[in-house]
Write a protein that holds these residues in place. Structure first.
Motif, PDB file in Angstrom:
ATOM      1  N   ILE A 254       0.809  -1.220   0.000  1.00 29.99           N
ATOM      2  CA  ILE A 254       0.000   0.000   0.000  1.00 29.99           C
ATOM      3  C   ILE A 254       0.844   1.272   0.000  1.00 29.99           C
ATOM      4  O   ILE A 254       0.296   2.378   0.079  1.00 29.99           O
ATOM      5  N   SER A 255       2.169   1.155  -0.118  1.00 26.45           N
ATOM      6  CA  SER A 255       3.010   2.360  -0.125  1.00 26.45           C
ATOM      7  C   SER A 255       2.698   3.272  -1.308  1.00 26.45           C
ATOM      8  O   SER A 255       2.929   4.483  -1.235  1.00 26.45           O
ATOM      9  N   VAL A 256       2.142   2.713  -2.384  1.00 29.27           N
ATOM     10  CA  VAL A 256       1.819   3.537  -3.565  1.00 29.27           C
ATOM     11  C   VAL A 256       0.756   4.588  -3.260  1.00 29.27           C
ATOM     12  O   VAL A 256       0.632   5.575  -3.988  1.00 29.27           O
ATOM     13  N   PHE A 257      -0.004   4.391  -2.199  1.00 23.50           N
ATOM     14  CA  PHE A 257      -1.074   5.337  -1.872  1.00 23.50           C
ATOM     15  C   PHE A 257      -0.588   6.501  -1.010  1.00 23.50           C
ATOM     16  O   PHE A 257      -1.301   7.481  -0.821  1.00 23.50           O
ATOM     17  N   GLY A 258       0.636   6.379  -0.470  1.00 24.02           N
ATOM     18  CA  GLY A 258       1.216   7.500   0.238  1.00 24.02           C
ATOM     19  C   GLY A 258       1.633   8.563  -0.765  1.00 24.02           C
ATOM     20  O   GLY A 258       1.877   8.268  -1.941  1.00 24.02           O
ATOM     21  N   GLY A 259       1.769   9.780  -0.328  1.00 22.32           N
ATOM     22  CA  GLY A 259       2.092  10.846  -1.266  1.00 22.32           C
ATOM     23  C   GLY A 259       0.857  11.209  -2.081  1.00 22.32           C
ATOM     24  O   GLY A 259      -0.243  11.352  -1.545  1.00 22.32           O
ATOM     25  N   TYR A 260       1.031  11.350  -3.378  1.00 22.86           N
ATOM     26  CA  TYR A 260      -0.073  11.765  -4.249  1.00 22.86           C
ATOM     27  C   TYR A 260      -0.547  10.603  -5.100  1.00 22.86           C
ATOM     28  O   TYR A 260       0.050  10.287  -6.130  1.00 22.86           O
ATOM     29  N   PHE A 261      -1.630   9.946  -4.687  1.00 24.66           N
ATOM     30  CA  PHE A 261      -2.218   8.913  -5.523  1.00 24.66           C
ATOM     31  C   PHE A 261      -3.242   9.594  -6.423  1.00 24.66           C
ATOM     32  O   PHE A 261      -4.169  10.243  -5.929  1.00 24.66           O
ATOM     33  N   PRO A 262      -3.105   9.479  -7.746  1.00 28.07           N
ATOM     34  CA  PRO A 262      -3.866  10.317  -8.673  1.00 28.07           C
ATOM     35  C   PRO A 262      -5.379  10.297  -8.463  1.00 28.07           C
ATOM     36  O   PRO A 262      -6.021   9.247  -8.507  1.00 28.07           O
ATOM     37  N   PHE A 263      -5.927  11.474  -8.179  1.00 29.00           N
ATOM     38  CA  PHE A 263      -7.362  11.747  -8.104  1.00 29.00           C
ATOM     39  C   PHE A 263      -8.113  10.931  -7.055  1.00 29.00           C
ATOM     40  O   PHE A 263      -9.332  10.811  -7.111  1.00 29.00           O
ATOM     41  N   ALA A 264      -7.381  10.411  -6.071  1.00 28.36           N
ATOM     42  CA  ALA A 264      -8.060   9.692  -4.992  1.00 28.36           C
ATOM     43  C   ALA A 264      -8.795  10.643  -4.070  1.00 28.36           C
ATOM     44  O   ALA A 264      -9.807  10.287  -3.460  1.00 28.36           O
ATOM     45  N   THR A 265      -8.287  11.868  -3.956  1.00 29.92           N
ATOM     46  CA  THR A 265      -8.898  12.857  -3.074  1.00 29.92           C
ATOM     47  C   THR A 265      -9.149  14.152  -3.845  1.00 29.92           C
ATOM     48  O   THR A 265      -8.439  14.469  -4.811  1.00 29.92           O
ATOM     49  N   ARG A 266     -10.146  14.900  -3.391  1.00 31.79           N
ATOM     50  CA  ARG A 266     -10.424  16.214  -3.967  1.00 31.79           C
ATOM     51  C   ARG A 266     -10.039  17.324  -3.006  1.00 31.79           C
ATOM     52  O   ARG A 266      -9.542  18.358  -3.406  1.00 31.79           O
ATOM     53  N   TYR A 267     -10.269  17.090  -1.707  1.00 31.94           N
ATOM     54  CA  TYR A 267      -9.973  18.087  -0.687  1.00 31.94           C
ATOM     55  C   TYR A 267      -9.164  17.449   0.441  1.00 31.94           C
ATOM     56  O   TYR A 267      -9.164  16.222   0.616  1.00 31.94           O
ATOM     57  N   SER A 268      -8.515  18.290   1.234  1.00 32.34           N
ATOM     58  CA  SER A 268      -7.683  17.773   2.314  1.00 32.34           C
ATOM     59  C   SER A 268      -8.483  16.997   3.358  1.00 32.34           C
ATOM     60  O   SER A 268      -7.978  16.030   3.937  1.00 32.34           O
ATOM     61  N   LEU A 269      -9.729  17.374   3.593  1.00 31.58           N
ATOM     62  CA  LEU A 269     -10.540  16.649   4.578  1.00 31.58           C
ATOM     63  C   LEU A 269     -10.851  15.223   4.152  1.00 31.58           C
ATOM     64  O   LEU A 269     -11.201  14.381   4.990  1.00 31.58           O
ATOM     65  N   ASP A 270     -10.704  14.946   2.860  1.00 32.69           N
ATOM     66  CA  ASP A 270     -10.945  13.577   2.399  1.00 32.69           C
ATOM     67  C   ASP A 270     -10.007  12.581   3.078  1.00 32.69           C
ATOM     68  O   ASP A 270     -10.381  11.430   3.336  1.00 32.69           O
ATOM     69  N   VAL A 271      -8.773  13.002   3.358  1.00 22.86           N
ATOM     70  CA  VAL A 271      -7.777  12.074   3.909  1.00 22.86           C
ATOM     71  C   VAL A 271      -8.154  11.571   5.305  1.00 22.86           C
ATOM     72  O   VAL A 271      -8.251  10.358   5.524  1.00 22.86           O
ATOM     73  N   PRO A 272      -8.383  12.456   6.299  1.00 24.96           N
ATOM     74  CA  PRO A 272      -8.758  11.928   7.615  1.00 24.96           C
ATOM     75  C   PRO A 272     -10.087  11.177   7.608  1.00 24.96           C
ATOM     76  O   PRO A 272     -10.258  10.233   8.386  1.00 24.96           O
ATOM     77  N   VAL A 273     -10.990  11.561   6.719  1.00 26.61           N
ATOM     78  CA  VAL A 273     -12.258  10.833   6.636  1.00 26.61           C
ATOM     79  C   VAL A 273     -12.026   9.420   6.103  1.00 26.61           C
ATOM     80  O   VAL A 273     -12.555   8.441   6.643  1.00 26.61           O
ATOM     81  N   LEU A 274     -11.218   9.291   5.063  1.00 22.13           N
ATOM     82  CA  LEU A 274     -10.919   7.970   4.518  1.00 22.13           C
ATOM     83  C   LEU A 274     -10.233   7.071   5.542  1.00 22.13           C
ATOM     84  O   LEU A 274     -10.535   5.876   5.637  1.00 22.13           O
ATOM     85  N   PHE A 275      -9.314   7.646   6.320  1.00 20.01           N
ATOM     86  CA  PHE A 275      -8.589   6.836   7.292  1.00 20.01           C
ATOM     87  C   PHE A 275      -9.417   6.518   8.531  1.00 20.01           C
ATOM     88  O   PHE A 275      -9.372   5.392   9.042  1.00 20.01           O
ATOM     89  N   ASN A 276     -10.181   7.465   9.000  1.00 26.92           N
ATOM     90  CA  ASN A 276     -10.857   7.282  10.282  1.00 26.92           C
ATOM     91  C   ASN A 276     -12.322   6.869  10.180  1.00 26.92           C
ATOM     92  O   ASN A 276     -12.880   6.362  11.146  1.00 26.92           O
ATOM     93  N   GLU A 277     -12.932   7.050   9.016  1.00 27.11           N
ATOM     94  CA  GLU A 277     -14.344   6.707   8.863  1.00 27.11           C
ATOM     95  C   GLU A 277     -14.614   5.650   7.795  1.00 27.11           C
ATOM     96  O   GLU A 277     -15.668   5.031   7.800  1.00 27.11           O
TER      97      GLU A 277
END
Length: 352
Positions: free
Chosen positions: A110-133
């Motif tokens: 899953i290291s490929v998803f660290g950094g910038y995985f193309p178009f996985a997120t639109r906004y910064s809040l997407d990241v904590p939501v994906l990880f925690n929810e």
């Protein structure tokens, strides 16, 4: 740690002798001296950027730890090259790391998803939501549990990924042949559009642009361009981005982490959260303010209809990554379902 253990053993022996000698005069308990815990933590960021993305939280930790523990902060490539950070942490050369999984060559699928995985997120809040929810935290914990010596601690969001270049980018054709500093997986994707990914030490980037070794950078948003000096050596900023937020994490040597008392573990977790929160508003505000009021970079845009080709190709890229492992497929499934849910939710979650 060898010196620390020897110190504790000697201190314990001295305390025991002292207690016996004093027993005839008064009953006093033996006191064992405690040495300060010291960690060395290296970040992916250079000094100017680290002032924002990590230093305030580490300064706070050292203050609140009240002499029990001190974290020495080192900047990009200061102790070891970024690409060797994982191994250095694993063997105990350094105690902790702040970086993305991709740049430090973490030996997990899953290291490929660290950094910038193309178009996985639109906004910064997407990241904590994906990880925690949406379950990414559990997948990351599972992946790193299979690697000896390193404990993954927490992920957070940074800025979006844009191009800043010496020459203007107004079409996909303009990207062809451009030598660009970027992240490994982002470079792997961008090469489909003629971009030539270049890997260099972080501190060398500004000079590499000035000497012509690089044509541009796809490593950050506009906030970092101004903060670290890249806006001084490039002329244009492309408003299209390939990711809404960089995914970065904190890691620790497993033995060092296990040795910490619970209250210091909790303190470190709180300081990680403090760092995550600071970046949410620092980047979000900076990205807008510098586009509007910044005077160093001229904005350019690739038309939406043309940029849609890049977004469509990203979905093909997702399929390829999903085929690499069962766990990657689970991550891609979550990313697809999450983005589909955000589109259906509509404004303000997504603007079609």
């Amino acid at each position: 740690m060898t010196n620390r253990r020897d110190f504790l053993k000697k201190a314990g022996a001295a305390g025991a002798v002292g207690a016996v000698a004093a027993a005839s005069s008064f009953p006093a308990p033996a006191v064992r001296a405690q040495s300060k815990i010291k960690w060395r933590l290296q970040t992916y960021a250079g000094a100017a950027l680290a002032e924002h993305v990590i230093k305030p939280s580490i300064d706070a930790f050292n203050k609140v730890a009240n002499g029990e523990m001190e974290i020495e902060l080192y900047f990009a490539d200061q102790l070891v090259p970024t690409g060797e950070l994982f191994r250095a942490m694993q063997n105990g050369t350094i105690d902790a790391v702040q970086s993305d999984d991709d740049s430090i060559a973490a030996p997990v699928d899953i290291s490929v998803f660290g950094g910038y995985f193309p178009f996985a997120t639109r906004y910064s809040l997407d990241v904590p939501v994906l990880f925690n929810e949406w379950g990414l935290r559990e997948i990351w914990e599972e992946a790193y549990s299979e690697v000896e010596g390193v404990t993954w601690l927490s992920a957070g969001a940074w800025d979006p990924c844009h191009f800043n270049t010496k020459d203007p980018i107004n079409s996909l054709e303009d990207l062809k042949g451009k030598r660009v500093f970027t992240f490994p997986t982002a470079g792997r994707f961008l090469s489909r559009f003629g971009v030539v990914p270049v890997t260099l030490p972080w501190e060398d980037i500004e000079v590499a642009v000035q000497t012509g070794e690089l044509d541009g950078i796809a490593w950050s948003g506009i906030t970092e361009d101004y903060t670290v000096g890249w806006a001084d050596v490039t002329n244009y900023f492309l408003t299209n981005n390939i990711s809404g937020a960089w995914v970065g994490s904190y890691f620790a040597n497993s033995d060092r982490w296990k040795e910490l008392p619970d209250h210091l573990k909790e303190l470190f977790k709180l300081c990680m959260d403090s760092s995550h929160y600071y970046r949410q508003y620092w980047y979000w505000g900076g990205e807008a303010k510098l586009r509007v009021f910044g005077d160093k970079l001229k904005l350019t845009t690739i038309p939406d209809a043309e940029w849609a080709k890049v977004e469509a190709e990203a979905r093909n890229f997702w399929d390829e990554i999903a085929a690499e492992s069962e766990r990657n497929a689970r991550v891609i499934k979550i990313i697809r379902e999450y983005n589909d849910a955000m589109e259906k939710a509509g404004r303000p979650y997504r603007y079609s």
